[in-house]
Design an enzyme around this catalytic site. Structure first.
Site, mmCIF file in Angstrom:
data_model
loop_
_atom_site.group_PDB
_atom_site.id
_atom_site.type_symbol
_atom_site.label_atom_id
_atom_site.label_comp_id
_atom_site.label_asym_id
_atom_site.label_seq_id
_atom_site.Cartn_x
_atom_site.Cartn_y
_atom_site.Cartn_z
ATOM 1 N N HIS A 1 0.831 -1.213 0.000
ATOM 2 C CA HIS A 1 0.000 0.000 0.000
ATOM 3 C C HIS A 1 0.859 1.254 0.000
ATOM 4 C CE1 HIS A 1 0.915 -0.803 4.223
ATOM 5 N NE2 HIS A 1 0.825 0.499 4.406
ATOM 6 N N HIS B 1 0.916 5.475 1.483
ATOM 7 C CA HIS B 1 0.334 6.577 2.250
ATOM 8 C C HIS B 1 0.650 7.858 1.498
ATOM 9 C CE1 HIS B 1 0.075 3.566 5.307
ATOM 10 N NE2 HIS B 1 1.373 3.524 5.510
ATOM 11 N N GLU C 1 6.407 7.103 6.917
ATOM 12 C CA GLU C 1 6.500 5.990 7.854
ATOM 13 C C GLU C 1 7.946 5.510 7.976
ATOM 14 O OE1 GLU C 1 3.688 2.882 7.058
ATOM 15 O OE2 GLU C 1 4.194 1.809 8.909
ATOM 16 N N HIS D 1 4.746 0.047 -0.228
ATOM 17 C CA HIS D 1 5.578 -0.702 0.718
ATOM 18 C C HIS D 1 4.797 -1.829 1.371
ATOM 19 C CE1 HIS D 1 3.562 2.379 3.133
ATOM 20 N NE2 HIS D 1 3.718 1.591 4.183
#
Ligand SMILES: *[C@@H]1O[C@H](CO)[C@@H](O)[C@H](O)[C@H]1NC(C)=O
Ligand SMILES: *[C@@H]1O[C@H](CO)[C@@H](O)[C@H](O)[C@H]1NC(C)=O
Ligand SMILES: *[C@@H]1O[C@H](CO)[C@@H](O)[C@H](O)[C@H]1NC(C)=O
Ligand SMILES: *[C@@H]1O[C@H](CO)[C@@H](O)[C@H](O)[C@H]1NC(C)=O
Ligand SMILES: *[C@@H]1O[C@H](CO)[C@@H](O)[C@H](O)[C@H]1NC(C)=O
Ligand SMILES: *[C@@H]1O[C@H](CO)[C@@H](O)[C@H](O)[C@H]1NC(C)=O
Ligand SMILES: *[C@@H]1O[C@H](CO)[C@@H](O)[C@H](O)[C@H]1NC(C)=O
Length: 368
Positions: free
Chosen positions: A87, A89, A94, A133
């Site tokens: 997915h 973001h 992150e 990732h």
């Protein structure tokens, strides 16, 4: 007459002398619902949830940090499959840090070649915004530490997870699980997007790692220096192979930056590890920062005094959170203490130490 005077003095005294906060006030089980100084011991509940075999804890949350950052940990057994669907973001940066054990991390951005690394203790992976990732846990005693900026991302896990309680604070629940199916329906997909999770169902994680890395030839992994990435690019730093600085002002401190303002861009934060020698001469300085900050102990024991709280001693995995504008002092009473340090803004303890430091080639400090 005399007794009423004494009574008056006693009541006046009680009104004037406010009782000092205690260590019991400082140490919490769960991150609070608004910013204040606190310490959460390793494996305390901190809003824990399980997702299949994985146990997530949130030691700093959106609400507890004024939405500066989320600090979380994931304990889980090894698994034959990905820990999460691949997915992206769009708004959250992150950071993956291996506290112990092993996990594999994949990252791909902007049509560049897909990168995969095997992370062991102290290794770090930087998943900037808009990077596809995923990860996979590979050893039974693994703990991933995550720093996500801005704060509040834990809401996704509250939505997906099941509340967990324990009287033993076991790192994760010892049960055999079947691998959960990786298919999601379109309704779930839409809900996930409202949490800034954009599934990338076409992503095929490569499995051609050699010596912990793929691609093999153009990468350096545990066999040479790792630079921090360019703005907007994912990157990896093996434990001890990144840039290092030695600050000699108050005992020795080796600072290893993982994210500086260059990588963080508009997200306005920095992330580093700091290794401290035992405090001997010169009392350590008191810091008062414009942004929120947190320490997580990686090794040794951190002594920290925050505001008017008594001195607290933190061991591996314990977290201290310091809100903006609250003064604190920290040091080591043991020979070698290493912490993960994150702070909002670009003038946190790590950057202040680096600006008074020399470039350094070692993870250890001098012998005298
Ligand atoms: C789970 O825990 C959160 C607090 O962390 C609480 O707000 C929520 O109500 C709990 N949910 C259930 C189903 O118990
Ligand atoms: C990430 O991608 C989204 C959608 O394509 C875009 O709007 C956003 O500006 C990108 N964010 C960054 C930091 O590049
Ligand atoms: C796991 O799957 C097997 C085969 O489908 C099934 O027999 C078993 O009950 C499952 N175990 C759990 C814990 O769900
Ligand atoms: C893997 O590491 C070993 C030991 O350092 C080395 O001899 C070997 O050449 C490496 N393999 C590749 C493909 O780099
Ligand atoms: C890496 O380079 C070596 C020598 O140049 C070559 O033989 C090998 O095929 C390359 N490996 C990969 C995975 O590209
Ligand atoms: C913070 O400031 C208060 C008030 O000046 C002082 O009493 C306290 O000792 C300071 N604490 C630290 C850790 O510097
Ligand atoms: C960056 O963060 C610091 C500390 O939270 C804050 O004082 C500053 O205003 C922020 N700067 C920007 C440009 O957002």
């Amino acid at each position: 007459m005399l007794s009423s005077t004494i009574f008056l003095l006693v009541s006046l005294g009680a009104g004037l002398v406010k009782s000092s906060p205690t260590l019991e006030d400082l140490f919490l089980e769960n991150a609070p619902s608004s910013p204040r100084a606190y310490v959460i011991p390793h494996y305390a509940n901190s809003h824990a949830v399980t997702i299949d075999s994985q146990l997530y804890r949130f030691t700093v949350t959106g609400p507890s940090s004024g939405y500066a950052f989320t600090l979380m940990s994931t304990n889980a057994p090894s698994s034959d499959s990905l820990g999460v669907l691949p997915h992206i973001h769009r708004e959250h940066y992150e950071n993956f840090f291996a506290l112990k054990g092993r996990f594999q991390l994949w990252a791909e951005k902007d049509g560049n070649e897909q990168q995969a690394r095997l992370l062991t203790q102290g290794d770090y992976g930087s998943v900037v915004r808009n990077t596809t990732h995923t990860f996979q846990i590979l050893d039974p005693d693994t703990e991933m530490v995550g720093v996500i900026v801005p704060g509040g991302f834990e809401d996704l896990f509250y939505y997906l997870g099941t509340n967990y309680t324990s009287s033993t604070d076991t790192p994760y629940v010892p049960t055999t699980y079947n691998d959960s199916s990786t298919s999601v329906d379109s309704e779930t997909m839409e809900t996930l997007e409202s949490y800034d999770v954009f599934a990338q169902l076409d992503f095929e994680p490569r499995r051609d790692l050699i010596n912990g890395t793929a691609p093999v030839n153009e990468t350096t992994w545990h066999d040479g220096a790792n630079d921090l990435g360019n703005a907007g690019e994912p990157y990896f730093v093996a434990n001890g192979y990144g840039p290092k600085y030695l600050n000699s002002k108050y005992g020795y401190q080796v600072i290893q930056p993982l994210v500086t303002s260059t990588q963080a861009q508009d997200l306005n934060y920095t992330l580093s590890t700091i290794s401290l020698s035992r405090q001997t001469k010169n009392s350590p300085p008191s810091y008062t920062l414009d942004g929120a900050a947190a320490f997580e102990v990686l090794e040794g024991m951190l002594s920290i005094q925050i505001g008017e709280y008594p001195l607290a001693r933190l061991n591996m995995g314990d977290v201290a959170f310091i809100p903006a504008k609250i003064n604190f002092t920290y040091y080591s009473e043991v020979a070698f203490t290493k912490v993960l340090y994150v702070s909002s803004g670009t003038d946190g303890v790590d950057q202040q130490l680096i600006s008074g430091a020399e470039e350094w080639d070692f993870v250890t400090f001098p012998k005298y």
